[in-house]
Motif scaffolding. Sequence first.
Motif, PDB file in Angstrom:
ATOM      1  N   MET A   1     -31.565 -12.124  -0.907  1.00  0.00           N
ATOM      2  CA  MET A   1     -30.823 -11.570  -1.952  1.00  0.00           C
ATOM      3  C   MET A   1     -29.454 -10.893  -1.980  1.00  0.00           C
ATOM      4  O   MET A   1     -28.640 -10.972  -2.843  1.00  0.00           O
ATOM      5  N   ALA A   2     -29.124 -10.553  -0.650  1.00  0.00           N
ATOM      6  CA  ALA A   2     -27.869 -10.073  -0.487  1.00  0.00           C
ATOM      7  C   ALA A   2     -26.753 -10.998  -0.701  1.00  0.00           C
ATOM      8  O   ALA A   2     -25.678 -10.720  -1.212  1.00  0.00           O
ATOM      9  N   GLU A   3     -27.118 -12.415  -0.518  1.00  0.00           N
ATOM     10  CA  GLU A   3     -25.975 -13.200  -0.516  1.00  0.00           C
ATOM     11  C   GLU A   3     -25.964 -13.770  -2.106  1.00  0.00           C
ATOM     12  O   GLU A   3     -25.110 -13.969  -2.588  1.00  0.00           O
ATOM     13  N   SER A   4     -27.282 -13.923  -2.493  1.00  0.00           N
ATOM     14  CA  SER A   4     -27.426 -14.586  -3.779  1.00  0.00           C
ATOM     15  C   SER A   4     -26.914 -13.651  -5.064  1.00  0.00           C
ATOM     16  O   SER A   4     -26.498 -14.336  -6.168  1.00  0.00           O
ATOM     17  N   SER A   5     -26.868 -12.422  -4.795  1.00  0.00           N
ATOM     18  CA  SER A   5     -26.315 -11.442  -5.661  1.00  0.00           C
ATOM     19  C   SER A   5     -24.916 -11.651  -6.350  1.00  0.00           C
ATOM     20  O   SER A   5     -24.367 -11.466  -7.233  1.00  0.00           O
ATOM     21  N   LYS A   6     -24.320 -12.220  -5.195  1.00  0.00           N
ATOM     22  CA  LYS A   6     -22.816 -12.394  -5.380  1.00  0.00           C
ATOM     23  C   LYS A   6     -22.565 -13.585  -6.209  1.00  0.00           C
ATOM     24  O   LYS A   6     -21.635 -13.844  -6.800  1.00  0.00           O
ATOM     25  N   TYR A   7     -23.682 -14.383  -6.649  1.00  0.00           N
ATOM     26  CA  TYR A   7     -23.393 -15.567  -7.412  1.00  0.00           C
ATOM     27  C   TYR A   7     -24.011 -15.449  -8.726  1.00  0.00           C
ATOM     28  O   TYR A   7     -23.986 -16.413  -9.557  1.00  0.00           O
ATOM     29  N   GLU A   8     -24.708 -14.276  -8.898  1.00  0.00           N
ATOM     30  CA  GLU A   8     -25.574 -14.091 -10.143  1.00  0.00           C
ATOM     31  C   GLU A   8     -24.587 -14.187 -11.437  1.00  0.00           C
ATOM     32  O   GLU A   8     -25.008 -15.045 -12.438  1.00  0.00           O
ATOM     33  N   GLU A   9     -23.373 -13.576 -11.672  1.00  0.00           N
ATOM     34  CA  GLU A   9     -22.674 -13.632 -12.679  1.00  0.00           C
ATOM     35  C   GLU A   9     -22.042 -15.029 -13.018  1.00  0.00           C
ATOM     36  O   GLU A   9     -21.989 -15.756 -14.191  1.00  0.00           O
ATOM     37  N   ARG A  10     -22.037 -15.766 -11.728  1.00  0.00           N
ATOM     38  CA  ARG A  10     -21.304 -17.061 -12.141  1.00  0.00           C
ATOM     39  C   ARG A  10     -22.542 -17.893 -12.452  1.00  0.00           C
ATOM     40  O   ARG A  10     -22.272 -18.782 -13.357  1.00  0.00           O
ATOM     41  N   HIS A  11     -23.671 -17.996 -11.830  1.00  0.00           N
ATOM     42  CA  HIS A  11     -24.918 -18.863 -12.266  1.00  0.00           C
ATOM     43  C   HIS A  11     -25.149 -18.661 -13.724  1.00  0.00           C
ATOM     44  O   HIS A  11     -25.686 -19.393 -14.577  1.00  0.00           O
ATOM     45  N   SER A  12     -25.136 -17.348 -14.192  1.00  0.00           N
ATOM     46  CA  SER A  12     -25.547 -17.169 -15.366  1.00  0.00           C
ATOM     47  C   SER A  12     -24.704 -17.377 -16.633  1.00  0.00           C
ATOM     48  O   SER A  12     -24.942 -18.044 -17.514  1.00  0.00           O
ATOM     49  N   TYR A  13     -23.291 -17.366 -16.174  1.00  0.00           N
ATOM     50  CA  TYR A  13     -22.299 -17.910 -16.925  1.00  0.00           C
ATOM     51  C   TYR A  13     -22.553 -19.479 -17.119  1.00  0.00           C
ATOM     52  O   TYR A  13     -22.251 -19.844 -18.131  1.00  0.00           O
ATOM     53  N   LEU A  14     -22.530 -20.106 -16.015  1.00  0.00           N
ATOM     54  CA  LEU A  14     -22.667 -21.350 -16.129  1.00  0.00           C
ATOM     55  C   LEU A  14     -23.867 -21.975 -17.072  1.00  0.00           C
ATOM     56  O   LEU A  14     -23.839 -22.805 -17.597  1.00  0.00           O
ATOM     57  N   LYS A  15     -24.846 -21.503 -16.607  1.00  0.00           N
ATOM     58  CA  LYS A  15     -26.034 -21.717 -17.332  1.00  0.00           C
ATOM     59  C   LYS A  15     -25.881 -21.550 -18.711  1.00  0.00           C
ATOM     60  O   LYS A  15     -26.211 -22.645 -19.689  1.00  0.00           O
ATOM     61  N   LYS A  16     -25.339 -20.506 -19.108  1.00  0.00           N
ATOM     62  CA  LYS A  16     -25.093 -20.435 -20.730  1.00  0.00           C
ATOM     63  C   LYS A  16     -24.162 -21.361 -21.383  1.00  0.00           C
ATOM     64  O   LYS A  16     -24.378 -21.886 -22.393  1.00  0.00           O
ATOM     65  N   GLU A  17     -23.124 -21.560 -20.751  1.00  0.00           N
ATOM     66  CA  GLU A  17     -22.049 -22.508 -21.087  1.00  0.00           C
ATOM     67  C   GLU A  17     -22.581 -23.874 -21.239  1.00  0.00           C
ATOM     68  O   GLU A  17     -22.302 -24.625 -22.088  1.00  0.00           O
ATOM     69  N   LEU A  18     -23.381 -24.444 -19.989  1.00  0.00           N
ATOM     70  CA  LEU A  18     -23.872 -25.715 -20.170  1.00  0.00           C
ATOM     71  C   LEU A  18     -25.116 -25.873 -21.335  1.00  0.00           C
ATOM     72  O   LEU A  18     -25.015 -27.040 -21.750  1.00  0.00           O
ATOM     73  N   SER A  19     -25.758 -24.744 -21.540  1.00  0.00           N
ATOM     74  CA  SER A  19     -26.711 -24.879 -22.660  1.00  0.00           C
ATOM     75  C   SER A  19     -26.043 -24.964 -23.775  1.00  0.00           C
ATOM     76  O   SER A  19     -26.720 -25.637 -24.868  1.00  0.00           O
ATOM     77  N   LYS A  20     -25.074 -24.397 -24.244  1.00  0.00           N
ATOM     78  CA  LYS A  20     -24.446 -24.538 -25.373  1.00  0.00           C
ATOM     79  C   LYS A  20     -23.953 -26.232 -25.829  1.00  0.00           C
ATOM     80  O   LYS A  20     -23.635 -26.475 -26.922  1.00  0.00           O
ATOM     81  N   ILE A  21     -23.777 -26.942 -24.625  1.00  0.00           N
ATOM     82  CA  ILE A  21     -23.370 -28.408 -24.740  1.00  0.00           C
ATOM     83  C   ILE A  21     -24.545 -29.421 -24.617  1.00  0.00           C
ATOM     84  O   ILE A  21     -24.440 -30.656 -24.497  1.00  0.00           O
ATOM     85  N   GLY A  22     -25.817 -28.626 -24.392  1.00  0.00           N
ATOM     86  CA  GLY A  22     -26.827 -29.516 -24.140  1.00  0.00           C
ATOM     87  C   GLY A  22     -27.131 -30.004 -22.947  1.00  0.00           C
ATOM     88  O   GLY A  22     -27.718 -31.036 -22.579  1.00  0.00           O
ATOM     89  N   LYS A  23     -26.603 -29.510 -21.710  1.00  0.00           N
ATOM     90  CA  LYS A  23     -26.817 -29.784 -20.580  1.00  0.00           C
ATOM     91  C   LYS A  23     -27.992 -29.123 -19.699  1.00  0.00           C
ATOM     92  O   LYS A  23     -28.076 -27.813 -20.144  1.00  0.00           O
ATOM     93  N   THR A  24     -28.426 -29.747 -18.805  1.00  0.00           N
ATOM     94  CA  THR A  24     -29.220 -28.966 -17.940  1.00  0.00           C
ATOM     95  C   THR A  24     -28.797 -28.501 -16.660  1.00  0.00           C
ATOM     96  O   THR A  24     -27.866 -29.308 -16.084  1.00  0.00           O
ATOM     97  N   TYR A  25     -29.428 -27.651 -15.931  1.00  0.00           N
ATOM     98  CA  TYR A  25     -28.970 -26.685 -15.024  1.00  0.00           C
ATOM     99  C   TYR A  25     -30.066 -26.175 -13.794  1.00  0.00           C
ATOM    100  O   TYR A  25     -31.115 -25.915 -14.478  1.00  0.00           O
TER     101      TYR A  25
END
Length: 327
Positions: free
Chosen positions: A291-315
């Motif tokens: 968790m200590a490491e993955s928390s560093k990526y949470e914002e990046r992953h959340s943003y990527l998932k949101k942006e990809l979903s906008k254009i109909g891509k899966t993640y």
Amino acid sequence: MKKTSKILGGLLTFIMVICAALFFNYKEVSAAAKTSVEFINVATGANTNKKYKGDAILIEYKNKYFLVDTGYGFAYGASNDPLTKRLNSLVANGKYLSGIIITHSHKDHYGALSKILNNKVVRKGSVKNGGTTIYYNNIYVDDELNSALTKAKNKGITIQAVKKGSICNAYTGNTNTYATARENNGLYVYGAAWELKGKDAYNVNETSMVVQLKSDKLKAIFLSDLQIRGLNEMKNKYKNNIMSIDYDICKVGHHGLRTMNTTTDGVKSEINNYYKIFNAEHYIFTTYKSMAESSKYEERHSYLKKELSKIGKTYYSSSNDLQVFKK
């Protein structure tokens, strides 16, 4: 009536024979043409304080199997380790690895290599004669990777450097011209385009080799730990080969786009670069377990998932479940 029955019976038998022949021929052709990509969860281990992360991607292409990176290898050999179980299943079914591709000299990409060399899933010789070839990036090889490569060589397993700016077809073991790789299907390993400017983690990441799968059924690109600067060098060097392709799968660089730039705008800029440069249906990232490491990526992953979903891509994340793509 009897004559008519015999004619109809003979006709029915003929049709059944033809259908059976077509069915079995279809099965044979399908088996020969089968292509699959498996993202194996190597974010496991006994000590949760460790940074369990990395890539381990199993590719089946034209009846041969290739492993792209091995993960850290902390759990390799354990009964519950996904990579161990998957490689053992190949052996149990009479299969083996025709190639192992080590994209760059970081332990979360080669750590299990030395242990895998003790498994019957690797064979003496090379991909060209029914054995295993290990492809590696020779721009920088640290001591542990060098030791594993030496061990492989001593076991009679072929090791093959993919030089900066060159292209190797892992399926055949041959170095190809840019035009050959561009115009034909294959499992291509693109040598680093980034000039090593230091042995720190950032610079070694940017020397990552890119692996590209091109078949009639499935197209994929695996970007290892490339970040923006290394990606741009790759794009400029191999533009006509790796660009302008509609990929089924894009393995996103460096565990979900970690960079030296930690600002929100920087993160957004980098993510946008990836999915605009490489148009794919599915995007995969590999993550840390702790968790200590993955928390560093949470914002990046959340943003990527949101942006990809906008254009109909899966993640997807490789740390959740085994992700298998098969055609």
